[in-house]
Write an enzyme that holds these catalytic residues in place. Structure first.
Site, short mmCIF file in Angstrom:
data_model
loop_
_atom_site.label_atom_id
_atom_site.label_comp_id
_atom_site.label_asym_id
_atom_site.label_seq_id
_atom_site.Cartn_x
_atom_site.Cartn_y
_atom_site.Cartn_z
N HIS A 131 1.12 -1.09 0.16
CA HIS A 131 -0.09 -0.03 -0.07
C HIS A 131 1.02 1.11 -0.03
CE1 HIS A 131 -3.92 -1.43 0.54
NE2 HIS A 131 -3.40 -2.52 1.36
N LYS A 577 -12.33 4.94 8.79
CA LYS A 577 -12.91 5.93 8.12
C LYS A 577 -14.38 6.27 7.88
CE LYS A 577 -12.68 7.30 3.13
NZ LYS A 577 -13.49 6.55 2.35
#
Length: 918
Positions: A131, A577
């Site tokens: 990532h 999130k």
């Protein structure tokens, strides 16, 4: 911000080491004509605003290097302090490691036989991903590694003053190389770059760490008073497995093609065979036992003869060498029996090992033959470590998972249906009931949708091409190197069943007595709060589906396991999130509880795959506390977790750190299993209050991000646009390129809040939840206050929120917020954030009173050492951001582009100072 080593930092030693490194760097700068910069670096009380330096880009690079030196000094201080504490107070002194875990077993009077049966059940699966959170170039990382090794070398007291000067000269040489090497990635790294980085750890670091891990367990075992003979057989030790997503993770990553996956599998296999061959050669060089001095047993002699015949000319060649040394000759045969490094051509008549399990059987025979002639020490010290290497890395190095988004699978199936003359476009509009009816009927048929020469569409071709690579690999080498088929954003059972149709299409299904079974695991990834809450019903229905039942049973028999195992992946980043830190962490806890129950009801054990990132907002935190905070029964089949971005370098770049961090996982899971075997599961009395706190935290967090204008505030008050312009990973920052909060990946979301020192995703909502409980039910709040330090799930949430809010900085937040052009938007959101900030600090203080002070001392010390340099960097970043955005808005793209390197240097330097990106 803080790593798992922070609680044992000797800050005085770290300061001494840092001062030494800083002086070395200053000398390098002076030698290179940068005396003003050398004299006015922060950390010595004479810093200047960046605009006062002759070259601000070079000053930014210097700041970045100095932060890395500080991080390095702290890391080395932790490592050396751990060694000193263990030497002085014993291996059981440190929390979370083998010494303390085994001592707890002994104190609970767990029979040694139970401990011995428990240890092989400890299975840790570490999966490396790429990532985009590593902001440093691989070249720069290598310089950091060399510098750290020199710092460790300097610890040795044997060096003379002249030799110490030579080490200092070597350190200065590396620092000069760092200074002359650009910090930035001017081109996004390719997948081949990321693959090389992952293979570096799998080939160089982890094989070196493995024997040290085993030795630490064995040392702690002896120190606890247990008989060392119990752990002499390498099969009695915990298992460590590795995997990778690089080259297999195609969720929103258009560059991961079938060809990339095929290249990755081939490179992993080549590296594994090279690794195994190297260790067998090393072992052969040590086992020079003569048959004139001891007689090999009959089993070894018979196996030598069998291998000689099987390997034909290669077998005869192997025995021509090392006459009268049968153990070495046997190893010559094992080396000759290894498959070639390159792919085997169809015409090649390879007559050696087809799988690493065959080599393990021969290594076990070798070990027993040495024990039979009284060479127990050689069997333990020489053969057992090689057995462990082959057991861990096999002929595949690590498994490669294949991940794709459920929406891409929908499009692919729609295209296949259309190609077969079915209503493909209609499928995209069908509800879940209609989809299930179609999928259940379709899965009863063995026929594919298409023929090999048909083209169905872009998504269908991409999915099927990847699956054909997996089929080809399986036919050649079996499933050892193949991981799971992971479906990200799993929202319904149909999202998982679709994968079976792709497997059927290419031949990844195999017939059983009751029907077809899938040879590879299909794994749901539950990411959002809503999906986590729905996950038990989805998994339960999936586990009861006849194709899943057959597939689990097929793989159980193939693996020789007593029970069926289904992997379930849970996502920390997107749930955070989506719902904030409290709701994310507690919803993950509740989801695991109910997923375990769903598995139990269907006779299946659940292996949880924790999709953790590198920051607290994305699931990180002290490892031993993380493990203790998981629900009862969640480690029954082991533990699987991701290591992402800069976390890989921070935790594993150096062997000592790698051993420590892996031991935390292994000993922690063993401790959890041992404790649970001694107790019945009981619901904790605080759980209903946790549900309430989670809901109130969720409401506060959602109110913030759903308030009109929030996206404007976020995009203007943080450097998200710079992060999106960075070149720190091959993956795009958005799944589909839309300019929406939902489409933004969790990594740049966390990264940008951290850069602007809001650290919002690590604490927002916690204060509102605690305030509500305190005002509405003071007795319940007092109960939580009394129990919070002792109950790991609550302690983990609150201590992580406390660490996150400590890294936030109100003054710096306000400076970034001034970049929001609409005053009403700025004041609305800054007001909400500041109010929640104060609320959270107030109620965490009320909750913990003085009990968190020891942690705060470390956190505050960590931050205070960096504050001066970070303040200068934040001011510079804000100034540059304003100029850059103004140029872009004025259409002066070329001038704006010229500013990017300096802006990216600020991002890089701040990341180094905070020790985290996303």
């Amino acid at each position: 911000m803080l790593t798992t080593t922070s609680n044992v930092i000797d800050f005085e030693k770290a300061e001494r080491d840092f001062t030494f490194l800083l002086h070395c760097f200053q000398e390098v700068l002076c030698d290179l004509g940068e005396k003003k910069l050398a004299d006015h670096l922060p950390w010595q009380g004479a810093s200047l605003p960046l605009e006062h330096y002759p070259d601000t880009e070079r000053a930014l690079q210097a700041f970045s290097i100095v932060f890395q030196l500080l991080n390095m000094a702290e890391e080395n201080s932790s490592a050396q302090n751990r060694r000193a504490l263990e030497a002085d107070k014993g291996l059981s002194h440190l929390t979370g490691l083998w010494g303390r875990t085994l001592l707890r077993f002994r104190e609970r009077e767990i029979p040694v036989e139970e401990i011995c049966s428990l240890l092989p059940e400890v299975v840790i699966n570490t999966v490396l991903t790429a990532h985009p959170t590593e902001a440093k170039r691989k070249t720069v990382l290598e310089q950091h590694r060399q510098l750290y090794l020199l710092l460790v070398k300097r610890e040795n007291q044997m060096w003379t003053p002249l030799e110490q000067l030579e080490i200092k000269s070597e350190i200065k040489s590396v620092l000069e190389r760092l200074w002359r090497t650009g910090e930035l990635l001017y081109e996004k790294p390719g997948i081949d770059d990321e693959r090389r980085n992952v293979i570096h750890y799998l080939y160089n670091i982890f094989p070196e760490a493995l024997p040290m891990l085993d030795k630490r367990l064995q040392q702690a075992w002896r120190e606890t008073g247990f008989d060392p003979a119990h752990l002499s057989d390498p099969r009695s030790l915990p298992r460590l497995n590795f995997g990778s997503w690089v080259g297999g993770d195609r969720d929103g990553h258009p560059l991961v093609t079938a060809e990339v996956t095929e290249e990755t599998l081939a490179e992993m296999r080549r590296s594994a065979l090279k690794l195994v061959r190297h260790h067998l050669y090393e072992l052969a060089s040590k086992l020079s036992l003569s048959d004139r001095l001891q007689t090999p047993g009959k089993p070894l002699v018979l196996r030598i003869e069998t291998l000689k015949k099987k390997l034909a000319e290669k077998g005869s060649d192997a025995l021509r060498k090392n006459r009268h040394e049968p153990w070495r000759q046997f190893l010559n045969l094992l080396i000759a029996a290894l498959p070639p490094d390159a792919e085997i051509p169809a015409a090649c008549n390879h007559c050696g090992y087809n799988a690493s399990v065959e080599l393990l059987e021969d290594l076990s025979l070798l070990r027993h033959s040495l024990i039979a002639v009284g060479a127990q020490h050689l069997a333990d010290m020489e053969v057992a470590p090689v057995y462990r290497i082959v057991q861990t890395f096999g002929f595949h190095l690590g498994t490669l998972d294949i991940r794709q988004n459920s929406h891409i699978h929908e499009l692919a199936l729609s295209q296949l249906m259309t190609a077969a003359g079915l209503d493909g476009s209609g499928f995209l509009e069908w509800d879940e009931t209609a989809r299930r009816v179609f999928l259940d009927l379709e899965l009863q048929s063995p026929r594919p949708f298409t023929h090999p020469d048909m083209s169905a569409g872009a998504e269908a071709e991409a999915v099927l091409a990847c699956y054909r690579v997996l089929l080809k690999h399986n036919k050649s080498y079996g499933t050892d190197g193949l991981g799971s088929l992971i479906v990200s954003m799993t929202r319904n059972v149909s999202d998982l069943l679709i994968v079976y149709l792709f497997a059927r299409e290419v031949g990844l299904m195999t017939p059983t007595g009751d029907g077809d079974a899938c040879i590879l695991p299909v794994v749901p990834l539950f990411e959002t709060i809503e999906d986590l809450r729905k996950s038990p019903a989805i998994l339960s229905e999936f586990l009861h589906h006849p194709v899943t039942r057959r597939s689990l049973e097929y793989r159980r028999e193939a693996a020789g396991k007593p029970r069926k195992i289904q992997q379930a992946m849970i996502g920390y980043s997107d749930s955070n999130k989506d719902g904030g830190i409290f709701t994310s962490t507690w919803t993950l806890y509740r989801a695991q509880e109910t997923l375990i129950a769903a598995g139990k009801e269907s006779g299946t054990d659940i292996l949880f795959f924790h999709g953790r990132g590198g920051s607290i907002s994305r699931g990180a935190g002290p490892t031993h506390r993380f493990i203790k905070a998981q629900p009862y029964g969640s480690f029954k089949t082991g533990m699987c977790f991701t290591e992402q971005g800069e976390t890989i370098a921070q935790k594993y770049a150096n062997r000592i750190s790698a051993v420590y961090n892996l031991e935390l996982f292994m000993a922690g899971v063993a401790g959890a299993l041992g404790k649970q075997q001694q107790s019945e599961h009981r619901a904790h009395p605080l759980e209903p209050m946790m549900d309430l706190l989670s809901e109130k935290s969720y409401q506060a967090y959602r109110e913030l991000i759903e308030t009109k204008g929030f996206l404007t505030f976020f995009r203007q008050a943080t450097p998200i646009d710079i992060i999106e312009s960075s070149r720190i990973g091959s993956r795009p920052s958005r799944r589909s390129g839309k300019n929406s909060l939902e489409d933004l990946r969790a990594i740049p979301w966390v990264f940008s809040w951290n850069q602007a020192r809001f650290s919002l995703s690590g604490w927002y909502g916690v204060g509102s939840a605690l305030e509500y409980l305190h005002e509405s039910n003071p007795e319940a709040f007092e109960e939580i206050r009394q129990r919070s330090h002792a109950w790991p799930p609550l302690r983990y949430i609150i201590s992580n929120a406390d660490t996150s809010i400590a890294s936030a900085d109100l003054q710096i937040m306000r400076q970034y917020a001034l970049m929001v052009s609409d005053r009403s938007v700025r004041e609305r959101f800054l007001g909400m954030i500041e109010a929640e900030y104060h609320r959270t600090k107030t109620y965490i203080d009320l909750l913990y009173t003085a009990q968190l002070e020891t942690q705060r001392i470390n956190v505050n010390r960590f931050i205070s050492l960096r504050r001066e340099g970070l303040d200068i960097l934040h001011r510079q970043q804000i100034t540059l951001l304003r100029q850059w955005r103004e140029l872009k808005n004025s259409g002066k793209q070329e001038e704006a582009e010229s500013m990017l390197p300096e802006l990216l240097l600020t991002v890089n330097a701040i990341s180094g100072g905070l020790r985290t990106t996303g």
